[in-house]
Design a protein around this motif. Structure first.
Motif, PDB file in Angstrom:
ATOM      1  N   ILE A 120       0.839  -1.209   0.000  1.00  0.00           N
ATOM      2  CA  ILE A 120       0.000   0.000   0.000  1.00  0.00           C
ATOM      3  C   ILE A 120       0.869   1.253   0.000  1.00  0.00           C
ATOM      4  N   LYS A 123       2.399   1.607  -3.494  1.00  0.00           N
ATOM      5  CA  LYS A 123       1.403   1.935  -4.520  1.00  0.00           C
ATOM      6  C   LYS A 123       0.830   3.337  -4.324  1.00  0.00           C
ATOM      7  N   TYR A 124       0.319   3.626  -3.137  1.00  0.00           N
ATOM      8  CA  TYR A 124      -0.468   4.840  -2.951  1.00  0.00           C
ATOM      9  C   TYR A 124       0.316   6.019  -2.381  1.00  0.00           C
ATOM     10  N   LEU A 125       1.378   5.769  -1.659  1.00  0.00           N
ATOM     11  CA  LEU A 125       2.174   6.881  -1.148  1.00  0.00           C
ATOM     12  C   LEU A 125       3.354   7.197  -2.054  1.00  0.00           C
ATOM     13  N   GLY A 127       3.542   5.856  -5.473  1.00  0.00           N
ATOM     14  CA  GLY A 127       3.120   5.900  -6.865  1.00  0.00           C
ATOM     15  C   GLY A 127       3.705   4.840  -7.777  1.00  0.00           C
ATOM     16  N   GLN A 130       1.896  -1.689 -10.058  1.00  0.00           N
ATOM     17  CA  GLN A 130       1.898  -3.041  -9.497  1.00  0.00           C
ATOM     18  C   GLN A 130       3.071  -3.857 -10.038  1.00  0.00           C
ATOM     19  N   LEU A 148      -2.581  -5.971  -2.062  1.00  0.00           N
ATOM     20  CA  LEU A 148      -3.204  -4.651  -2.117  1.00  0.00           C
ATOM     21  C   LEU A 148      -4.686  -4.745  -1.775  1.00  0.00           C
ATOM     22  N   LEU A 152      -6.243  -3.191   1.629  1.00  0.00           N
ATOM     23  CA  LEU A 152      -7.208  -2.093   1.555  1.00  0.00           C
ATOM     24  C   LEU A 152      -8.506  -2.441   2.272  1.00  0.00           C
TER      25      LEU A 152
END
Length: 167
Positions: A120, A123-125, A127, A130, A148, A152
């Motif tokens: 996570i 991916k989200y912090l 960028g 996958q 992921l 989530l």
């Protein structure tokens, strides 16, 4: 200076070129280190260790296109090692109080299992795609997607449940 020229210098063990490369990506890597360790001095130590490992092991890089992925993987492995060592010495949780929503989210994220937290974060912090995460963590893409998804779901449950079991 282009990345290709910089990488050629790094492969010739030019420490200044390596430091220049790290300077450009310092913020990105620092966020990853902070998510694991939450200690500025530890993250700085990880930077130094990673720079030395990259410098000493640059000959092991097989594909120039994966240089950033390779370095990030080394950085994460260093973070994991320090995190495990700290957990063995003094396992403790951060006390939560009246915090803003962003800090609460980070605390909830910290409560996830490491396998879910790291994908996570990447991916989200940070960028990463996958596929890039799969390369960094040396996992199949399907495993990254699964982690992921599950991470989530758990994170959503923590957020919806108030995120704080201790008062």
């Amino acid at each position: 200076m282009t990345t290709t020229i910089l990488l050629k210098k790094i492969k010739k063990r030019d420490m200044n070129a390596l430091l220049d490369w790290f300077d450009v990506r310092q913020s990105k890597l620092y966020k990853i280190g902070w998510a694991y360790l939450k200690n500025h001095h530890d993250v700085e130590d990880i930077f130094h260790n990673t720079i030395l490992k990259v410098h000493d092991n640059i000959g092991q890089l097989k594909e120039d296109n994966y240089f950033e992925t390779w370095v990030t993987s080394i950085f994460i492995n260093e973070c994991r090692a320090v995190y495990r060592k700290k957990e063995q010495i003094a396992p403790e949780r951060v006390e939560s109080g009246p915090l803003d929503s962003q800090l609460e989210l980070l605390n909830d994220l910290d409560r996830l299992e490491d396998i879910h937290k790291e994908v996570i974060i990447l991916k989200y912090l940070q960028g990463y795609s996958q596929l890039e995460i799969a390369d960094i963590l040396n996992l199949p893409v399907g495993t990254v997607k699964s982690r992921l998804y599950r991470g989530l779901i758990v994170l959503r449950q923590l957020i919806e449940g108030g995120g704080n079991d201790e008062l």
